[in-house]
Design a protein around this motif. Structure first.
Motif, PDB file in Angstrom:
ATOM      1  N   GLY A   1       0.940  -1.328   0.028  1.00 13.56           N
ATOM      2  CA  GLY A   1       0.104   0.081   0.084  1.00 13.56           C
ATOM      3  C   GLY A   1       1.038   1.308   0.169  1.00 13.56           C
ATOM      4  O   GLY A   1       0.582   2.229  -0.622  1.00 13.56           O
ATOM      5  N   ALA A   2       2.071   1.123   0.834  1.00 12.67           N
ATOM      6  CA  ALA A   2       2.801   2.280   0.813  1.00 12.67           C
ATOM      7  C   ALA A   2       3.440   2.575  -0.631  1.00 12.67           C
ATOM      8  O   ALA A   2       3.594   3.694  -1.028  1.00 12.67           O
ATOM      9  CB  ALA A   2       3.897   2.025   1.752  1.00 12.67           C
ATOM     10  N   LEU A   3       3.905   1.621  -1.301  1.00 16.57           N
ATOM     11  CA  LEU A   3       4.547   1.798  -2.685  1.00 16.57           C
ATOM     12  C   LEU A   3       3.325   2.120  -3.558  1.00 16.57           C
ATOM     13  O   LEU A   3       3.687   3.079  -4.252  1.00 16.57           O
ATOM     14  CB  LEU A   3       4.916   0.202  -3.234  1.00 16.57           C
ATOM     15  CG  LEU A   3       6.285  -0.345  -2.437  1.00 16.57           C
ATOM     16  CD1 LEU A   3       6.426  -1.805  -2.722  1.00 16.57           C
ATOM     17  CD2 LEU A   3       7.220   0.617  -2.668  1.00 16.57           C
ATOM     18  N   GLY A   4       2.076   1.902  -3.247  1.00 22.96           N
ATOM     19  CA  GLY A   4       1.037   2.313  -4.219  1.00 22.96           C
ATOM     20  C   GLY A   4       0.992   3.923  -4.023  1.00 22.96           C
ATOM     21  O   GLY A   4       0.728   4.557  -5.180  1.00 22.96           O
ATOM     22  N   THR A   5       1.197   4.263  -2.917  1.00 26.57           N
ATOM     23  CA  THR A   5       0.860   5.734  -2.519  1.00 26.57           C
ATOM     24  C   THR A   5       2.055   6.468  -3.339  1.00 26.57           C
ATOM     25  O   THR A   5       2.004   7.850  -3.718  1.00 26.57           O
ATOM     26  CB  THR A   5       0.878   6.195  -1.152  1.00 26.57           C
ATOM     27  OG1 THR A   5       2.078   5.969  -0.392  1.00 26.57           O
ATOM     28  CG2 THR A   5      -0.179   5.488  -0.481  1.00 26.57           C
ATOM     29  N   THR A   6       3.372   5.850  -3.536  1.00 25.18           N
ATOM     30  CA  THR A   6       4.369   6.796  -4.036  1.00 25.18           C
ATOM     31  C   THR A   6       3.982   6.978  -5.467  1.00 25.18           C
ATOM     32  O   THR A   6       4.303   8.249  -6.150  1.00 25.18           O
ATOM     33  CB  THR A   6       5.641   5.603  -3.983  1.00 25.18           C
ATOM     34  OG1 THR A   6       5.451   4.342  -4.732  1.00 25.18           O
ATOM     35  CG2 THR A   6       6.158   5.480  -2.691  1.00 25.18           C
ATOM     36  N   MET A   7       3.246   6.076  -6.017  1.00 30.74           N
ATOM     37  CA  MET A   7       3.038   6.417  -7.686  1.00 30.74           C
ATOM     38  C   MET A   7       1.901   7.382  -7.696  1.00 30.74           C
ATOM     39  O   MET A   7       1.773   8.210  -8.698  1.00 30.74           O
ATOM     40  CB  MET A   7       2.743   5.312  -8.264  1.00 30.74           C
ATOM     41  CG  MET A   7       3.818   4.186  -8.680  1.00 30.74           C
ATOM     42  SD  MET A   7       5.006   4.777  -9.658  1.00 30.74           S
ATOM     43  CE  MET A   7       6.284   5.514  -8.157  1.00 30.74           C
ATOM     44  N   ALA A   8       1.041   7.508  -6.716  1.00 32.91           N
ATOM     45  CA  ALA A   8       0.050   8.409  -6.621  1.00 32.91           C
ATOM     46  C   ALA A   8       0.653   9.816  -6.211  1.00 32.91           C
ATOM     47  O   ALA A   8       0.676  10.977  -6.933  1.00 32.91           O
ATOM     48  CB  ALA A   8      -1.010   8.091  -5.627  1.00 32.91           C
ATOM     49  N   SER A   9       1.919   9.783  -5.465  1.00 36.48           N
ATOM     50  CA  SER A   9       2.436  11.231  -4.989  1.00 36.48           C
ATOM     51  C   SER A   9       3.210  11.397  -6.362  1.00 36.48           C
ATOM     52  O   SER A   9       3.140  12.615  -6.692  1.00 36.48           O
ATOM     53  CB  SER A   9       3.198  11.008  -3.831  1.00 36.48           C
ATOM     54  OG  SER A   9       2.666  10.693  -2.867  1.00 36.48           O
ATOM     55  N   MET A  10       3.691  10.673  -7.187  1.00 35.92           N
ATOM     56  CA  MET A  10       4.772  10.776  -8.212  1.00 35.92           C
ATOM     57  C   MET A  10       3.736  11.551  -9.541  1.00 35.92           C
ATOM     58  O   MET A  10       4.081  12.725  -9.852  1.00 35.92           O
ATOM     59  CB  MET A  10       5.263   9.736  -8.868  1.00 35.92           C
ATOM     60  CG  MET A  10       5.936  10.021 -10.101  1.00 35.92           C
ATOM     61  SD  MET A  10       6.682   8.668 -10.971  1.00 35.92           S
ATOM     62  CE  MET A  10       8.260   8.242 -10.329  1.00 35.92           C
ATOM     63  N   SER A  11       2.589  11.056  -9.660  1.00 32.61           N
ATOM     64  CA  SER A  11       1.717  11.657 -10.726  1.00 32.61           C
ATOM     65  C   SER A  11       1.314  13.057 -10.114  1.00 32.61           C
ATOM     66  O   SER A  11       1.176  14.121 -10.957  1.00 32.61           O
ATOM     67  CB  SER A  11       0.521  10.658 -10.831  1.00 32.61           C
ATOM     68  OG  SER A  11      -0.363  10.723  -9.984  1.00 32.61           O
ATOM     69  N   ALA A  12       0.954  13.343  -8.871  1.00 36.64           N
ATOM     70  CA  ALA A  12       0.685  14.482  -8.402  1.00 36.64           C
ATOM     71  C   ALA A  12       1.732  15.626  -8.560  1.00 36.64           C
ATOM     72  O   ALA A  12       1.716  16.690  -8.922  1.00 36.64           O
ATOM     73  CB  ALA A  12       0.417  14.253  -6.936  1.00 36.64           C
ATOM     74  N   ASN A  13       3.153  15.220  -8.329  1.00 38.15           N
ATOM     75  CA  ASN A  13       4.109  15.824  -8.274  1.00 38.15           C
ATOM     76  C   ASN A  13       4.465  16.489  -9.677  1.00 38.15           C
ATOM     77  O   ASN A  13       4.837  17.515 -10.069  1.00 38.15           O
ATOM     78  CB  ASN A  13       5.357  15.317  -7.707  1.00 38.15           C
ATOM     79  CG  ASN A  13       5.456  15.415  -6.090  1.00 38.15           C
ATOM     80  OD1 ASN A  13       5.199  16.506  -5.642  1.00 38.15           O
ATOM     81  ND2 ASN A  13       5.788  14.456  -5.341  1.00 38.15           N
ATOM     82  N   PHE A  14       4.155  15.573 -10.575  1.00 32.53           N
ATOM     83  CA  PHE A  14       4.326  15.841 -12.071  1.00 32.53           C
ATOM     84  C   PHE A  14       3.207  16.565 -12.582  1.00 32.53           C
ATOM     85  O   PHE A  14       3.267  17.123 -13.967  1.00 32.53           O
ATOM     86  CB  PHE A  14       4.716  14.655 -12.934  1.00 32.53           C
ATOM     87  CG  PHE A  14       5.868  14.086 -13.174  1.00 32.53           C
ATOM     88  CD1 PHE A  14       6.938  14.514 -14.319  1.00 32.53           C
ATOM     89  CD2 PHE A  14       6.487  13.521 -12.023  1.00 32.53           C
ATOM     90  CE1 PHE A  14       7.968  14.220 -14.202  1.00 32.53           C
ATOM     91  CE2 PHE A  14       8.019  12.760 -12.051  1.00 32.53           C
ATOM     92  CZ  PHE A  14       8.774  13.429 -13.288  1.00 32.53           C
ATOM     93  N   THR A  15       2.128  17.103 -11.573  1.00 34.37           N
ATOM     94  CA  THR A  15       1.151  17.837 -12.252  1.00 34.37           C
ATOM     95  C   THR A  15       1.122  19.246 -11.563  1.00 34.37           C
ATOM     96  O   THR A  15       0.997  20.468 -12.319  1.00 34.37           O
ATOM     97  CB  THR A  15      -0.243  17.233 -11.804  1.00 34.37           C
ATOM     98  OG1 THR A  15      -0.424  15.880 -12.364  1.00 34.37           O
ATOM     99  CG2 THR A  15      -1.322  18.014 -12.318  1.00 34.37           C
ATOM    100  N   ILE A  16       1.739  19.440 -10.241  1.00 26.87           N
ATOM    101  CA  ILE A  16       1.939  20.633  -9.640  1.00 26.87           C
ATOM    102  C   ILE A  16       2.940  21.680 -10.440  1.00 26.87           C
ATOM    103  O   ILE A  16       4.008  20.903 -10.629  1.00 26.87           O
ATOM    104  CB  ILE A  16       2.071  20.291  -8.319  1.00 26.87           C
ATOM    105  CG1 ILE A  16       1.069  19.697  -7.406  1.00 26.87           C
ATOM    106  CG2 ILE A  16       2.592  21.517  -7.440  1.00 26.87           C
ATOM    107  CD1 ILE A  16       1.157  19.181  -6.018  1.00 26.87           C
ATOM    108  N   GLY A  17       2.588  22.724 -10.574  1.00 26.39           N
ATOM    109  CA  GLY A  17       3.535  23.479 -10.917  1.00 26.39           C
ATOM    110  C   GLY A  17       3.822  23.806 -12.824  1.00 26.39           C
ATOM    111  O   GLY A  17       4.409  24.409 -13.117  1.00 26.39           O
ATOM    112  N   LYS A  18       2.675  22.885 -13.231  1.00 27.17           N
ATOM    113  CA  LYS A  18       2.513  22.887 -14.781  1.00 27.17           C
ATOM    114  C   LYS A  18       1.489  24.021 -15.119  1.00 27.17           C
ATOM    115  O   LYS A  18       0.307  23.716 -14.517  1.00 27.17           O
ATOM    116  CB  LYS A  18       2.446  21.653 -15.348  1.00 27.17           C
ATOM    117  CG  LYS A  18       3.341  20.518 -14.931  1.00 27.17           C
ATOM    118  CD  LYS A  18       4.611  20.856 -15.817  1.00 27.17           C
ATOM    119  CE  LYS A  18       5.802  19.633 -15.377  1.00 27.17           C
ATOM    120  NZ  LYS A  18       6.168  19.312 -13.995  1.00 27.17           N
ATOM    121  N   LYS A  19       1.704  24.856 -15.721  1.00 30.88           N
ATOM    122  CA  LYS A  19       0.748  25.967 -16.161  1.00 30.88           C
ATOM    123  C   LYS A  19      -0.365  25.297 -16.873  1.00 30.88           C
ATOM    124  O   LYS A  19      -1.776  25.613 -16.532  1.00 30.88           O
ATOM    125  CB  LYS A  19       1.277  26.889 -17.141  1.00 30.88           C
ATOM    126  CG  LYS A  19       0.452  27.914 -17.640  1.00 30.88           C
ATOM    127  CD  LYS A  19       1.133  28.978 -18.558  1.00 30.88           C
ATOM    128  CE  LYS A  19       0.045  30.211 -18.888  1.00 30.88           C
ATOM    129  NZ  LYS A  19      -0.273  30.794 -17.838  1.00 30.88           N
TER     130      LYS A  19
END
Length: 210
Positions: free
Chosen positions: A32-50
């Motif tokens: 489950g913790a590993l699953g959250t890492t991929m969710a966090s990654m997708s979020a981080n690649f979304t934040i800061g993009k115009k």
């Protein structure tokens, strides 16, 4: 000993050995913790993009929830190991006299409830995060859509693994009211989890095939 401070290889070696721990409850929490890492990654690649600034505030909230869930699941990975140790000790108590048998039975029942705690919390945590992952499938950077899919698959698997470890403890509990209550909760969680996974993967696959 905290596995969080040790090499991943140590955890994997112990989990695959004849040692009783780490077992399925602990491994489920780790998945489950590993699953959250991929969710966090997708979020981080979304934040800061115009291109995604209209959903940035929402994605930041989802990211914070994923990060908190990851910390919780990693702690549950350790808690499950500790609770199994208490249960093992309870089964090792003497049972020569009626008083010893009574004390042993009561201690085992308490230990079973404790051992059920970590996987039950894993189920609850993963269900909550699956809802956030479902939303990410709609609004996250589509370049990371396969990672959103991996997040959903892992988190669903962790929930189902947690449920199995709840189920095995319920099978030995004598508190019928508690058994019914918890069984209803995890059964409903399984249904919701599978529905969320299916919905998420439909979105993921449709975006991949565009």
């Amino acid at each position: 000993m905290s596995y969080l401070k040790l090499p991943l290889e140590k955890y994997i070696d112990d989990a695959s050995s004849e040692n009783p721990t780490p077992g399925g409850g602990s491994v489920s929490a780790l998945v489950g913790a590993l699953g959250t890492t991929m969710a966090s990654m997708s979020a981080n690649f979304t934040i800061g993009k115009k291109k995604f600034e209209d959903v940035e505030a929402e994605v930041k909230e989802i990211l914070a929830k994923c990060d908190r869930a990851r910390n919780e699941l990693l702690n549950l990975m350790e808690d499950d190991i500790k609770s199994y140790g208490k249960l093992s000790e309870a089964y090792g108590l003497p049972k020569s006299t009626d008083d010893e048998k009574k004390k042993r039975t009561e201690t085992i029942q308490d230990a079973l409830k404790d051992a059920m705690g970590a996987p039950l919390k894993t189920v609850r945590c993963c269900l909550a995060i699956l809802k956030e992952i479902r939303r990410l499938a709609d609004i996250a950077n589509p370049n990371l859509i396969s990672d959103v899919g991996v997040a959903a698959l892992f988190t669903n698997a962790a929930l189902l693994g947690g449920k199995l470890n709840v189920d095995i403890n319920l099978s030995f509990l004598k508190d019928h009211a508690l058994v019914q209550e918890v069984n209803n909760e995890v059964t409903e969680a399984e249904t919701k989890s599978n529905d969320l996974l299916n919905d998420t993967m439909q979105v993921v696959n449709s975006k991949i095939k565009k």
